[in-house]
Design a protein around this motif. Structure first.
Motif, PDB file in Angstrom:
ATOM      1  N   GLU A  18       0.848  -1.183   0.000  1.00 33.34           N
ATOM      2  CA  GLU A  18       0.000   0.000   0.000  1.00 33.34           C
ATOM      3  C   GLU A  18       0.885   1.235   0.000  1.00 33.34           C
ATOM      4  O   GLU A  18       2.031   1.201   0.470  1.00 33.34           O
ATOM      5  N   HIS A  19       0.374   2.324  -0.541  1.00 33.26           N
ATOM      6  CA  HIS A  19       1.100   3.584  -0.507  1.00 33.26           C
ATOM      7  C   HIS A  19       1.055   4.153   0.905  1.00 33.26           C
ATOM      8  O   HIS A  19       0.097   3.943   1.645  1.00 33.26           O
ATOM      9  N   ASP A  20       2.121   4.887   1.272  1.00 33.20           N
ATOM     10  CA  ASP A  20       2.265   5.287   2.668  1.00 33.20           C
ATOM     11  C   ASP A  20       1.530   6.571   3.021  1.00 33.20           C
ATOM     12  O   ASP A  20       1.540   6.985   4.174  1.00 33.20           O
ATOM     13  N   GLN A  21       0.861   7.209   2.039  1.00 26.87           N
ATOM     14  CA  GLN A  21       0.123   8.436   2.319  1.00 26.87           C
ATOM     15  C   GLN A  21      -1.218   8.408   1.581  1.00 26.87           C
ATOM     16  O   GLN A  21      -1.316   7.848   0.490  1.00 26.87           O
ATOM     17  N   PRO A  22      -2.250   9.023   2.173  1.00 27.48           N
ATOM     18  CA  PRO A  22      -3.510   9.164   1.434  1.00 27.48           C
ATOM     19  C   PRO A  22      -3.293   9.985   0.165  1.00 27.48           C
ATOM     20  O   PRO A  22      -2.428  10.872   0.129  1.00 27.48           O
ATOM     21  N   ASN A  23      -4.049   9.669  -0.853  1.00 26.70           N
ATOM     22  CA  ASN A  23      -4.070  10.402  -2.129  1.00 26.70           C
ATOM     23  C   ASN A  23      -2.806  10.212  -2.971  1.00 26.70           C
ATOM     24  O   ASN A  23      -2.656  10.863  -3.997  1.00 26.70           O
ATOM     25  N   SER A  24      -1.905   9.326  -2.544  1.00 24.42           N
ATOM     26  CA  SER A  24      -0.774   8.990  -3.404  1.00 24.42           C
ATOM     27  C   SER A  24      -1.261   8.193  -4.612  1.00 24.42           C
ATOM     28  O   SER A  24      -0.753   8.352  -5.718  1.00 24.42           O
ATOM     29  N   LEU A  25      -2.249   7.333  -4.384  1.00 23.85           N
ATOM     30  CA  LEU A  25      -2.809   6.518  -5.457  1.00 23.85           C
ATOM     31  C   LEU A  25      -4.285   6.265  -5.186  1.00 23.85           C
ATOM     32  O   LEU A  25      -4.659   5.867  -4.085  1.00 23.85           O
ATOM     33  N   TRP A  26      -5.108   6.500  -6.204  1.00 24.26           N
ATOM     34  CA  TRP A  26      -6.518   6.101  -6.167  1.00 24.26           C
ATOM     35  C   TRP A  26      -6.729   4.979  -7.177  1.00 24.26           C
ATOM     36  O   TRP A  26      -6.176   5.024  -8.281  1.00 24.26           O
ATOM     37  N   GLN A  27      -7.514   3.995  -6.797  1.00 29.45           N
ATOM     38  CA  GLN A  27      -7.888   2.913  -7.704  1.00 29.45           C
ATOM     39  C   GLN A  27      -9.310   3.169  -8.208  1.00 29.45           C
ATOM     40  O   GLN A  27     -10.202   3.460  -7.410  1.00 29.45           O
ATOM     41  N   MET A  28      -9.514   3.019  -9.516  1.00 34.79           N
ATOM     42  CA  MET A  28     -10.806   3.342 -10.119  1.00 34.79           C
ATOM     43  C   MET A  28     -11.268   2.207 -11.032  1.00 34.79           C
ATOM     44  O   MET A  28     -10.485   1.616 -11.765  1.00 34.79           O
ATOM     45  N   ASP A  29     -12.556   1.901 -10.966  1.00 36.52           N
ATOM     46  CA  ASP A  29     -13.120   0.866 -11.833  1.00 36.52           C
ATOM     47  C   ASP A  29     -14.641   0.960 -11.785  1.00 36.52           C
ATOM     48  O   ASP A  29     -15.211   1.639 -10.922  1.00 36.52           O
ATOM     49  N   PHE A  30     -15.304   0.274 -12.721  1.00 41.64           N
ATOM     50  CA  PHE A  30     -16.739   0.063 -12.657  1.00 41.64           C
ATOM     51  C   PHE A  30     -17.006  -1.285 -12.009  1.00 41.64           C
ATOM     52  O   PHE A  30     -16.389  -2.290 -12.378  1.00 41.64           O
ATOM     53  N   LYS A  31     -17.896  -1.300 -11.031  1.00 42.16           N
ATOM     54  CA  LYS A  31     -18.407  -2.567 -10.509  1.00 42.16           C
ATOM     55  C   LYS A  31     -19.305  -3.157 -11.583  1.00 42.16           C
ATOM     56  O   LYS A  31     -19.970  -2.443 -12.300  1.00 42.16           O
ATOM     57  N   GLY A  32     -19.318  -4.472 -11.731  1.00 38.55           N
ATOM     58  CA  GLY A  32     -20.144  -5.097 -12.749  1.00 38.55           C
ATOM     59  C   GLY A  32     -21.572  -4.580 -12.725  1.00 38.55           C
ATOM     60  O   GLY A  32     -22.191  -4.471 -11.665  1.00 38.55           O
ATOM     61  N   HIS A  33     -22.099  -4.238 -13.892  1.00 37.09           N
ATOM     62  CA  HIS A  33     -23.437  -3.650 -13.962  1.00 37.09           C
ATOM     63  C   HIS A  33     -24.504  -4.694 -13.651  1.00 37.09           C
ATOM     64  O   HIS A  33     -24.288  -5.900 -13.760  1.00 37.09           O
ATOM     65  N   PHE A  34     -25.665  -4.225 -13.241  1.00 37.04           N
ATOM     66  CA  PHE A  34     -26.772  -5.114 -12.889  1.00 37.04           C
ATOM     67  C   PHE A  34     -28.083  -4.482 -13.347  1.00 37.04           C
ATOM     68  O   PHE A  34     -28.196  -3.260 -13.494  1.00 37.04           O
ATOM     69  N   ALA A  35     -29.085  -5.340 -13.573  1.00 36.97           N
ATOM     70  CA  ALA A  35     -30.384  -4.885 -14.074  1.00 36.97           C
ATOM     71  C   ALA A  35     -31.194  -4.240 -12.965  1.00 36.97           C
ATOM     72  O   ALA A  35     -31.158  -4.677 -11.812  1.00 36.97           O
ATOM     73  N   LEU A  36     -31.933  -3.199 -13.310  1.00 38.28           N
ATOM     74  CA  LEU A  36     -32.884  -2.596 -12.401  1.00 38.28           C
ATOM     75  C   LEU A  36     -34.195  -3.370 -12.457  1.00 38.28           C
ATOM     76  O   LEU A  36     -34.479  -4.069 -13.435  1.00 38.28           O
ATOM     77  N   THR A  37     -34.998  -3.267 -11.408  1.00 38.18           N
ATOM     78  CA  THR A  37     -36.206  -4.088 -11.336  1.00 38.18           C
ATOM     79  C   THR A  37     -37.281  -3.632 -12.320  1.00 38.18           C
ATOM     80  O   THR A  37     -38.164  -4.407 -12.663  1.00 38.18           O
ATOM     81  N   THR A  38     -37.200  -2.380 -12.747  1.00 43.28           N
ATOM     82  CA  THR A  38     -38.098  -1.890 -13.797  1.00 43.28           C
ATOM     83  C   THR A  38     -37.378  -2.016 -15.124  1.00 43.28           C
ATOM     84  O   THR A  38     -36.362  -1.361 -15.351  1.00 43.28           O
ATOM     85  N   GLU A  39     -37.874  -2.872 -16.007  1.00 39.35           N
ATOM     86  CA  GLU A  39     -37.156  -3.188 -17.239  1.00 39.35           C
ATOM     87  C   GLU A  39     -36.840  -1.946 -18.047  1.00 39.35           C
ATOM     88  O   GLU A  39     -35.748  -1.798 -18.611  1.00 39.35           O
ATOM     89  N   ALA A  40     -37.794  -1.002 -18.095  1.00 33.99           N
ATOM     90  CA  ALA A  40     -37.584   0.201 -18.898  1.00 33.99           C
ATOM     91  C   ALA A  40     -36.481   1.085 -18.338  1.00 33.99           C
ATOM     92  O   ALA A  40     -35.931   1.929 -19.045  1.00 33.99           O
ATOM     93  N   ALA A  41     -36.149   0.891 -17.040  1.00 34.27           N
ATOM     94  CA  ALA A  41     -35.131   1.731 -16.400  1.00 34.27           C
ATOM     95  C   ALA A  41     -33.714   1.327 -16.798  1.00 34.27           C
ATOM     96  O   ALA A  41     -32.770   2.071 -16.565  1.00 34.27           O
ATOM     97  N   GLY A  42     -33.535   0.132 -17.381  1.00 36.72           N
ATOM     98  CA  GLY A  42     -32.223  -0.285 -17.858  1.00 36.72           C
ATOM     99  C   GLY A  42     -31.366  -0.929 -16.792  1.00 36.72           C
ATOM    100  O   GLY A  42     -31.840  -1.696 -15.971  1.00 36.72           O
ATOM    101  N   ARG A  43     -30.068  -0.558 -16.781  1.00 37.10           N
ATOM    102  CA  ARG A  43     -29.108  -1.176 -15.874  1.00 37.10           C
ATOM    103  C   ARG A  43     -28.340  -0.106 -15.121  1.00 37.10           C
ATOM    104  O   ARG A  43     -28.241   1.046 -15.557  1.00 37.10           O
ATOM    105  N   CYS A  44     -27.782  -0.500 -13.995  1.00 36.47           N
ATOM    106  CA  CYS A  44     -26.953   0.396 -13.188  1.00 36.47           C
ATOM    107  C   CYS A  44     -25.488  -0.003 -13.331  1.00 36.47           C
ATOM    108  O   CYS A  44     -25.145  -1.183 -13.235  1.00 36.47           O
TER     109      CYS A  44
END
Length: 379
Positions: A134-160
């Motif tokens: 791990e990096h020894d200070q906050p904000n030295s490194l941020w990790q970024m990604d999308f969590k796997g998308h999932f369907a919303l319960t209303t079909e017309a609303a699409g996915r999150c």
């Protein structure tokens, strides 16, 4: 609008914890949280006098201090299990009231078993890594990604599509935003809001695919160009090596277990409301094994690098050959056209001798080395 209406207490507590960090910039925090200095110091004084309870607008019954008893301990353990059914004995032990003696986690586990309380979704026991990077200070490194998308319960609303950003040092969740897509414009909007609240990191790492990585021959994406213009270094995990993003991947599993597996959502707005509540509990309450059973807020401090109001002009060395990238991603040099990447359309790049490789020139955009030109291939 000062504080988020649905989570006023959590926002105040997050502000206070960040403001009490060493060398905290109170003025910058007031701007990020949209509160006056008078209000900020009022909450700091209340926290110093009364702890977290002092941040509430509503009166509360004073905390009693009865003599410790097994009955009281059991009641507290069972109440914590009811509130956090996916947390095991070690985490619940850390949340017991101060007036109770702190038992061994095996005692807490025995209480749970005696009352047939099972930890929901308890993972199969795995060996912990002998070495943790791990990096020894906050904000030295941020990790970024999308969590796997999932369907919303209303079909017309699409996915999150949940966008997640995690601080490598503290495991603090900086961004958990629900989007209807994974476009570059969505990521930039999510990062813009994150930078306004927490400042700028030194570096961000993400995977190689769109929207943050280029799948073409070479070159930068428009999102990378924007980050580089802000003075942020961008790196990418090796293909097929998700462990490079290990902390964010672990965060995704926790999010899945504690929230997504247990709820359905009919809209992006519903997702975001649930994300905000869960994220604040993760940052402010949930003990973390890698942090000596402390929550991430205890290790995080806001960055001192502010998001600028406007991008600063790019400056290169007087000895550099400066070229502007055309609409197709090419520059002209030594009577030839060289492909640099369409993400750099309209941007100025510098050409200079490569200090690391004899016989080559490097093409540089701000602090970032884009590519090399072989002097032998030039006329």
């Amino acid at each position: 609008m000062p504080w988020k209406e649905s989570t006023t207490m959590s926002s105040r507590l997050e502000f206070v914890m960040l403001a009490r960090a060493p060398k905290a910039n109170i003025a910058a925090l007031c701007r990020a949280f949209q509160v006056s200095r008078k209000t900020a110091y009022k909450w700091l004084e209340r926290y110093e006098a009364l702890g977290a309870e002092g941040l509430s607008d509503q009166s509360r019954k004073p905390r009693s201090s009865p003599a410790s008893s097994s009955d009281e301990l059991e009641l507290q353990v069972l109440a914590l299990h009811l509130e956090y059914p996916y947390w095991g004995a070690r985490k619940l032990r850390e949340l017991l009231p101060d007036y109770l003696p702190r038992p061994h986690h095996s005692t807490v586990d025995s209480i749970l078993k005696r009352h047939s309380c099972k930890v929901l979704g308890a993972p199969v026991k795995q060996e912990l890594a002998s070495t943790r990077f791990e990096h020894d200070q906050p904000n030295s490194l941020w990790q970024m990604d999308f969590k796997g998308h999932f369907a919303l319960t209303t079909e017309a609303a699409g996915r999150c599509h949940p966008l997640t950003v995690l601080d490598d040092h503290s495991r603090f969740s900086l961004c958990l935003t629900a989007f209807a897509n994974e476009r570059s414009s969505s990521v930039q909007a999510g990062l813009q809001a994150t930078f306004e609240r927490y400042g700028l990191p030194d570096r961000i790492t993400c995977d190689n695919g769109p929207p943050w990585g280029s799948t073409g021959l070479k070159g930068l994406t428009k999102l990378e160009v924007w980050l580089i213009r802000l003075g942020i270094r961008v790196s990418h995990s090796r293909p097929y090596h998700p462990q490079t993003q290990g902390k964010d991947e672990r965060f995704h599993r926790t999010l899945q277990l504690e929230l997504l597996d247990r709820r359905g959502f009919g809209s992006i707005e519903q997702c975001q409301h649930a994300f905000d509540e869960w994220r604040e509990r993760y940052n402010m309450v949930r003990p973390h094994h890698a942090l000596d059973m402390q929550p991430p807020i205890t290790r995080y401090q806001r960055s001192g690098r502010e998001l600028p109001n406007a991008l600063q002009p790019i400056e290169y060395l007087s000895s550099d050959a400066v070229r502007k990238v055309d609409l197709k991603g090419y520059i002209g040099y030594a009577n030839r056209r060289h492909y640099i990447g369409e993400g750099l359309q309209g941007q100025a790049v510098a050409i200079r001798p490569d200090p690391e490789t004899d016989g080559f020139l490097e093409v540089r955009f701000c602090h970032h080395k884009v590519t090399q030109l072989d002097l032998k291939s030039l006329p």
